[in-house]
Design a protein around this motif. Sequence first.
Motif, short mmCIF file in Angstrom:
data_model
loop_
_atom_site.label_atom_id
_atom_site.label_comp_id
_atom_site.label_asym_id
_atom_site.label_seq_id
_atom_site.Cartn_x
_atom_site.Cartn_y
_atom_site.Cartn_z
N MET A 166 1.03 -1.19 -0.25
CA MET A 166 -0.18 0.02 0.02
C MET A 166 0.80 1.18 0.22
O MET A 166 0.62 2.06 -0.72
N GLU A 167 2.07 1.25 0.74
CA GLU A 167 2.92 2.27 0.87
C GLU A 167 3.48 2.91 -0.33
O GLU A 167 3.52 3.84 -0.95
N ASP A 168 3.60 1.64 -1.32
CA ASP A 168 4.26 1.84 -2.81
C ASP A 168 3.35 2.45 -3.50
O ASP A 168 3.54 3.29 -4.22
N ASP A 169 2.23 2.09 -3.45
CA ASP A 169 0.93 2.79 -4.01
C ASP A 169 1.23 4.24 -3.64
O ASP A 169 0.83 5.12 -4.66
N SER B 170 3.47 6.32 -2.78
CA SER B 170 4.52 7.20 -3.36
C SER B 170 4.27 7.32 -4.81
O SER B 170 4.91 8.36 -5.43
N MET B 171 3.83 6.34 -5.52
CA MET B 171 3.55 6.50 -6.96
C MET B 171 2.48 7.58 -7.04
O MET B 171 2.67 8.51 -8.03
N ARG C 12 3.93 10.79 -6.63
CA ARG C 12 4.70 11.27 -7.81
C ARG C 12 3.97 11.75 -8.99
O ARG C 12 4.44 12.73 -9.44
N ILE C 13 2.77 11.12 -9.03
CA ILE C 13 1.98 11.46 -10.22
C ILE C 13 1.46 12.96 -10.12
O ILE C 13 1.39 13.97 -10.68
N LYS D 210 -8.26 6.05 -9.87
CA LYS D 210 -8.71 5.61 -8.71
C LYS D 210 -7.58 5.74 -7.34
O LYS D 210 -7.84 5.77 -6.50
N HIS D 211 -6.35 5.24 -8.13
CA HIS D 211 -5.45 5.18 -6.78
C HIS D 211 -5.03 6.67 -6.43
O HIS D 211 -5.03 7.02 -5.36
N TYR E 251 -6.77 9.43 -6.67
CA TYR E 251 -8.01 10.20 -5.99
C TYR E 251 -8.02 9.59 -4.63
O TYR E 251 -8.48 10.47 -3.84
N ARG E 252 -7.79 8.34 -4.50
CA ARG E 252 -8.18 7.73 -3.14
C ARG E 252 -7.06 8.20 -2.27
O ARG E 252 -7.46 8.91 -1.09
N TYR F 102 -7.78 12.05 -1.54
CA TYR F 102 -8.98 12.40 -0.77
C TYR F 102 -8.49 12.10 0.62
O TYR F 102 -8.97 13.05 1.31
#
Lengths: 488, 428
Positions: free
Chosen positions: B1-4, B6-7, B10-11, B58-59, B61-62, B65
């Motif tokens: 989840m943490e990797d997500d 940081s992505m 970055r975006i 979705k990533h 935004y979540r 948010y």
Amino acid sequence: MMGLPHVLIFYTFVSARTTPEEGNNELSATVSNLARRWWRSKKHSKGSNKETNSLMAVDTMKQQLTKVLSDDEALINKKLPKELLLRIFSYIDVVSLCRCAQVSKAWNILALDGSNWQRIDLFDFQKDVEGPIIENISRRCGGFLRQLSLRGCQSIADGSMKTLAQLCPNVEDLNLNGCKKLTDASCTAFSKHCSKLQKLNLDSCSAITDNSLKALSDGCPNLTHINISWCSNITENGVEALARGCRKLKSFISKGCKQITSRAVICLARFCDQLEVVNLLGCSNIRDEAVQALAEKCPKLHYLCLSGCSALTDAALIALAQKCPLLSTLEVAGCSLFTDAAFQALARSCRYLEKMDLDECVLITDNTLIHLAMGCPRIEYLTLSHCELITDEGIRHLSTSPCAAENLTVLELDNCPLVTDASLEHLTSCHNLQRVELYDCQLITRLGIRRLRNHLPNIKVHAYFAPVTPPPSAGGSRQRYCRCCVIL
Amino acid sequence: MEDDNSMSERILRSLETIVNNDPNLKEFVVVPAEANTKNKSPVLYEEHNIGLESWCVKHIYRYAYLELFEARKLLLKKKLPFNKERSLNHLLIGVLLINPDVSTFWNVKRELVERDVLSVNNELLFTKLVLSSKSKSNEAFAYRRWLLNRALAKLQKNDMRALQSLFDGEMSVCEMAAAKNANNYHAWTHRIWSFETIGHRMANFSVLILRELEFSQQWLSQHVSEHTGYHYRQYLLNAVRNSKKITCVFEYYYSKVVESLGLVNENDPKDILTLLLGKEKSCKPLEETNNLINSFSLLLFDLHNTVDMLNSIFPNHEALWYHRRYLLHHLIKTAYEYHGLSFKMNEKLDDVALHGTNIVNMENSGFSDGEKQPKLFKTQPNRVESSLFYQSLVKTESEFIKKNLTGALHLARRYEKWLQFVFCMKDV
């Protein structure tokens, strides 16, 4: 729970304007009123288990408090001599000290005694700290104050700094990072009164000019650490004056001071041969001769950041390699003229290198990695972002080196278009690796990352791949089943 | 989840960099891309347009948010450290580009603007970008109005150039938003708002209104069946009638009307009123007369040039007929005002007169085609009804209806009934 301490610290110091003897009743009255109101408002908000617990705790505390207050000579004060109490207080953090100061007249005097307030960090209260608080703190602490951090306290102005300088002449470490209202007047006051100042952080105090540095060089000869990052008014003249006056300087940090030139750095190198830490991030006017002088005169240098000094060439790095063998951190992001030859020289002599940031050194190839792998066994942190010539071969050499097996923890390879899954295969031998950045390496596949993860289960791999398990939707993330259904 | 996370971070940061560094951004789009097969940034940036591949939506935004709601709690208590305040904008940019309908996030932006963390100009550019993807977002328009009010309050009184650039900016944003989505009332309402708030502060008001009239005519000729455009034009016509700032006669429209009526260009524009409506009772001040001439010639211009022409090219568009009703209603009303008479339509139907829906009910309420008018409406012809203008109007209307009986029977019949029963126009 955050609200009360803030209020307390504020009122403790605001109402401390009167002397403790005559002002105490008034002080404790306001504070206890305040505390009561705070608790009452808390009571009206949603009650949870935690809160009722703490409420009960407060009730008992109140009882004790009234007991202590009613007895002039409470038992604890009889048993413990003031010296011991003072000693105990000296181990307590700021918030607890302020709480203790509310207990009784006697405790108030003891808790607010200057000797307990030698090291203060008000970062957590940055929004509450205002001029009067600083003035009262300096009145309380007087000569005891050694270390004060006002990082992020933007409402602080010159007036309170002048009071501080006058009342606390023994201050050694002053962190004023982000106090944007401060001007040269503050630094002049420091130079007049605080001759023992050793560390001064003026990061982002953008109104500071050369006059400040001249004043500091006159009045603070013991200065060892100075940070003037993002003070964009500072020019070479100021730095030269500082270098002449403060010859004990060990750390000089001036990120983003675009007006600092080679001459300033040469002066710094000539007068301050004790320099260990130098950060010239974004000082784009720096030329090779500056770095050469630095290397020549400051052999103790172990941290050097030259990121964004894009005019530097190999000559600078070769000089460093020859004269500064202790270098452990080197950041040269965006120095796009450096080539393999420079890093070869560096890798041969600087064996203690631990952290290297080579972001956008676009000319370097696998050869640099080969030399680093051979020469620098301690490398922990290596950034190769945007080094577009790096291939799998370089990574292979890196991963077979002695540093890889033990030390390498972070490797950033984002925007290296030639790196493929084969590199990840090689990296499986780096047992200590905790993070790999792979953004925009378009030859990397999901499969390769999965294989790496199988070998190193705790590694964080950063890439533009969505995680396989879809995240729960944001916002109205209501559980679809109630808990009992889930259990069933 | 943490990797997500940081992505996502970055975006969002790369989005922020683009938004902050490019003042000429044109458009933001979410590009449909179900899965990402390549390890490639989902942010596409070409020729001042930003695209975001849909798989990452979705990533990010979540992530944004959740982060924002966490930060908002502190922000409300005024406990958010200064440096954190500064690192909220990339989250807000991401969230609002994806979903601009969350008022909470706009409110966070408002708070940051109030604390001078965000600059009004950058925010105006950003809302423009939001409106390029979701042009019907009322929240974005509302935020824009809030920003403009702030900008206007800070503006120096005589800074006409800044005012002009603000006004031009709003007009272009409204045009863009209106073009993206049919019947975008939010955009047109915003246009009206800007016209009233900014336009009225400007010196050259009559030039402005002429430009807008021209623009709206251009727009109508391209969007015949969109009622929003007509609504704006009606607003402009009303503005001309009610404005105290217009003192000269609009030469262009005046000469067009004179031409279409087959008259010779008279020396005094006032004569056209005398000719058409008869002599007026009391002499009015010059501005008032000019105003009457302007609004009269505009209405007639619309009737003869805009509506007739458009209807002959694009027959059978309901919106056009409604615009005709508006024109007729106001022509007669102006005529009554000219004579100082009070104008009342069939009182019972006054409120609904201009709205088409109720005419349909009329058919069931006892009136039928051939039936004579109830006696109630028969009165002596007054000065308006006996004027040359009224007579010719009756003639042109009945001709217009006849002409359209073949092409748009339904609409023509309805219009006829409206004229007869609601508008009390006899002999149509």
